[in-house]
Design an enzyme around this catalytic site. Sequence first.
Site, PDB file in Angstrom:
ATOM      1  N   SER A   1       0.814  -1.216   0.000  1.00  0.00           N
ATOM      2  CA  SER A   1       0.000   0.000   0.000  1.00  0.00           C
ATOM      3  C   SER A   1       0.843   1.259   0.000  1.00  0.00           C
ATOM      4  CB  SER A   1      -0.862   0.035   1.269  1.00  0.00           C
ATOM      5  OG  SER A   1      -1.739  -1.046   1.304  1.00  0.00           O
TER       6      SER A   1
ATOM      7  N   HIS B   1      -0.939  -2.538  -7.168  1.00  0.00           N
ATOM      8  CA  HIS B   1      -1.708  -2.214  -5.957  1.00  0.00           C
ATOM      9  C   HIS B   1      -3.209  -2.331  -6.224  1.00  0.00           C
ATOM     10  CE1 HIS B   1      -2.990   0.952  -2.793  1.00  0.00           C
ATOM     11  NE2 HIS B   1      -2.928  -0.241  -2.247  1.00  0.00           N
TER      12      HIS B   1
ATOM     13  N   GLU C   1      -3.352   0.289  -9.173  1.00  0.00           N
ATOM     14  CA  GLU C   1      -2.242   1.222  -9.416  1.00  0.00           C
ATOM     15  C   GLU C   1      -1.045   0.372  -9.848  1.00  0.00           C
ATOM     16  OE1 GLU C   1      -2.425   5.070  -6.569  1.00  0.00           O
ATOM     17  OE2 GLU C   1      -2.096   3.212  -5.472  1.00  0.00           O
TER      18      GLU C   1
ATOM     19  N   ASN D   1      -3.271   5.921  -1.461  1.00  0.00           N
ATOM     20  CA  ASN D   1      -3.128   6.040  -0.006  1.00  0.00           C
ATOM     21  C   ASN D   1      -2.493   7.349   0.442  1.00  0.00           C
ATOM     22  OD1 ASN D   1      -4.436   3.705   0.810  1.00  0.00           O
ATOM     23  ND2 ASN D   1      -2.705   2.475   0.151  1.00  0.00           N
TER      24      ASN D   1
HETATM   25  P1  NAD Z   1      -3.910  -9.522   6.058  1.00  0.00           P
HETATM   26  O1  NAD Z   1      -3.429  -9.257   7.446  1.00  0.00           O
HETATM   27  O2  NAD Z   1      -5.343  -9.839   5.832  1.00  0.00           O
HETATM   28  O3  NAD Z   1      -3.049 -10.725   5.404  1.00  0.00           O
HETATM   29  C1  NAD Z   1      -1.658 -10.771   5.416  1.00  0.00           C
HETATM   30  C2  NAD Z   1      -1.248 -12.215   5.214  1.00  0.00           C
HETATM   31  O4  NAD Z   1       0.172 -12.271   5.008  1.00  0.00           O
HETATM   32  C3  NAD Z   1      -1.547 -13.125   6.416  1.00  0.00           C
HETATM   33  O5  NAD Z   1      -2.324 -14.223   5.986  1.00  0.00           O
HETATM   34  C4  NAD Z   1      -0.167 -13.568   6.901  1.00  0.00           C
HETATM   35  O6  NAD Z   1      -0.163 -14.910   7.409  1.00  0.00           O
HETATM   36  C5  NAD Z   1       0.621 -13.472   5.594  1.00  0.00           C
HETATM   37  N1  NAD Z   1       2.071 -13.389   5.804  1.00  0.00           N
HETATM   38  C6  NAD Z   1       2.753 -12.621   6.683  1.00  0.00           C
HETATM   39  N2  NAD Z   1       4.068 -12.855   6.552  1.00  0.00           N
HETATM   40  C7  NAD Z   1       4.220 -13.782   5.568  1.00  0.00           C
HETATM   41  C8  NAD Z   1       5.347 -14.436   4.984  1.00  0.00           C
HETATM   42  N3  NAD Z   1       6.586 -14.161   5.396  1.00  0.00           N
HETATM   43  N4  NAD Z   1       5.133 -15.321   3.986  1.00  0.00           N
HETATM   44  C9  NAD Z   1       3.877 -15.603   3.562  1.00  0.00           C
HETATM   45  N5  NAD Z   1       2.762 -15.018   4.087  1.00  0.00           N
HETATM   46  C10 NAD Z   1       2.941 -14.117   5.081  1.00  0.00           C
HETATM   47  O7  NAD Z   1      -3.461  -8.253   5.210  1.00  0.00           O
HETATM   48  P2  NAD Z   1      -4.128  -7.678   3.854  1.00  0.00           P
HETATM   49  O8  NAD Z   1      -5.148  -6.660   4.225  1.00  0.00           O
HETATM   50  O9  NAD Z   1      -4.467  -8.798   2.964  1.00  0.00           O
HETATM   51  O10 NAD Z   1      -2.886  -6.862   3.263  1.00  0.00           O
HETATM   52  C11 NAD Z   1      -1.852  -7.513   2.544  1.00  0.00           C
HETATM   53  C12 NAD Z   1      -1.084  -6.489   1.723  1.00  0.00           C
HETATM   54  O11 NAD Z   1      -1.993  -5.831   0.836  1.00  0.00           O
HETATM   55  C13 NAD Z   1      -0.401  -5.399   2.550  1.00  0.00           C
HETATM   56  O12 NAD Z   1       0.798  -5.033   1.914  1.00  0.00           O
HETATM   57  C14 NAD Z   1      -1.404  -4.264   2.473  1.00  0.00           C
HETATM   58  O13 NAD Z   1      -0.831  -2.992   2.666  1.00  0.00           O
HETATM   59  C15 NAD Z   1      -1.909  -4.424   1.044  1.00  0.00           C
HETATM   60  N6  NAD Z   1      -3.229  -3.828   0.774  1.00  0.00           N
HETATM   61  C16 NAD Z   1      -4.210  -3.896   1.716  1.00  0.00           C
HETATM   62  C17 NAD Z   1      -5.446  -3.329   1.442  1.00  0.00           C
HETATM   63  C18 NAD Z   1      -6.557  -3.395   2.453  1.00  0.00           C
HETATM   64  O14 NAD Z   1      -7.564  -2.694   2.313  1.00  0.00           O
HETATM   65  N7  NAD Z   1      -6.442  -4.216   3.490  1.00  0.00           N
HETATM   66  C19 NAD Z   1      -5.684  -2.701   0.204  1.00  0.00           C
HETATM   67  C20 NAD Z   1      -4.659  -2.681  -0.758  1.00  0.00           C
HETATM   68  C21 NAD Z   1      -3.423  -3.238  -0.452  1.00  0.00           C
END
Ligand code: NAD
Length: 283
Positions: free
Chosen positions: A119, A140, A152, A190
């Site tokens: 993000s 993104h 993005e 963001n």
């Molecule tokens: P989340 O907490 O739902 O999921 C993250 C996952 O990553 C978990 O299942 C965790 O077990 C896994 N993980 C952590 N370390 C790991 C590793 N070393 N190897 C493999 N898996 C691993 O988070 P999310 O909301 O899905 O966000 C994930 C990414 O997407 C982040 O970079 C976030 O900034 C980005 N993002 C989030 C959103 C949102 O609205 N939540 C929107 C766009 C982008």
Amino acid sequence: MKIEHVGVVGAGQMGSGIAQVCAAAGLRVTVCDRHQEAIDNGIKAIQSSLQRMVAKEKISGAELEAILGRISTSTRTEDLAAVDIAIEAATEDEAIKTVIFKDLDRTCKEGAILATNTSSISITRLAASTRRPGQVIGMHFMNPVPMMKLVEVIRGLQTEDAVFEQVTAMAEAIGKVPVDVRDSFGFVANRILLPMINEAIFCLYETLASAEEIDTVMKLGMSHPMGPLALADLIGLDTCLSIMEVLHEGFNDSKYRPCPLLKQMVDAGYLGRKSGRGFYHYG
Ligand code: NAD
């Protein structure tokens, strides 16, 4: 290289959504998470999302089965050796992502693209941690991935034009609208959204109004489909805090300081929908 097989690292809300839209577009997908429980929850989330689509007659039961049949899972990065593109969607933490990128760089075949759904974190820095910086790019997606059109596409300083073109074409092929955005902390989405959410949290912290009232102001006053505090709960308060910290440290500007209440909520484990409690309570 034609993109036919996609690896997704991280089976949380974003990783599972990315896996779903790629499989729905006919691509083979391998989802990898370090926790089997996260994989199980991710697959359940995909199943219920697809079942809702069947109920609305957007896809048939046979299509649901075919989509699920294109998705395999693993807890080992080694199982991503043959993918054409790996999309990293793990926790928003630069140290974690750097380790994953080094791992993917060692594991994935030559020529495979390494994309990140970060993000806010610098694509240029993640690219520099690999031996294939020209093949690293930001992709993104927005949350919830199956519903939101925007992607993005962010080039690091090192990203090759051919890689940008391939990823842009892939985003279109899976039904998304790619927007070319320059690498800078928080990119565009963001850079604008998170300071607004952070300010809404300051309004609550300073007791200007209740969470419901703040959200009502933005929904009825600005025609936002969702209030900023409900949206923060959807994004995940840990992710919101990480993004604010990246903006704050990256630009070294106090206007991006995270609200103390946001920090406290994360310390308390109130992460929003995913933990059952954030600014609101979830069943
Ligand atoms: P989340 O907490 O739902 O999921 C993250 C996952 O990553 C978990 O299942 C965790 O077990 C896994 N993980 C952590 N370390 C790991 C590793 N070393 N190897 C493999 N898996 C691993 O988070 P999310 O909301 O899905 O966000 C994930 C990414 O997407 C982040 O970079 C976030 O900034 C980005 N993002 C989030 C959103 C949102 O609205 N939540 C929107 C766009 C982008």
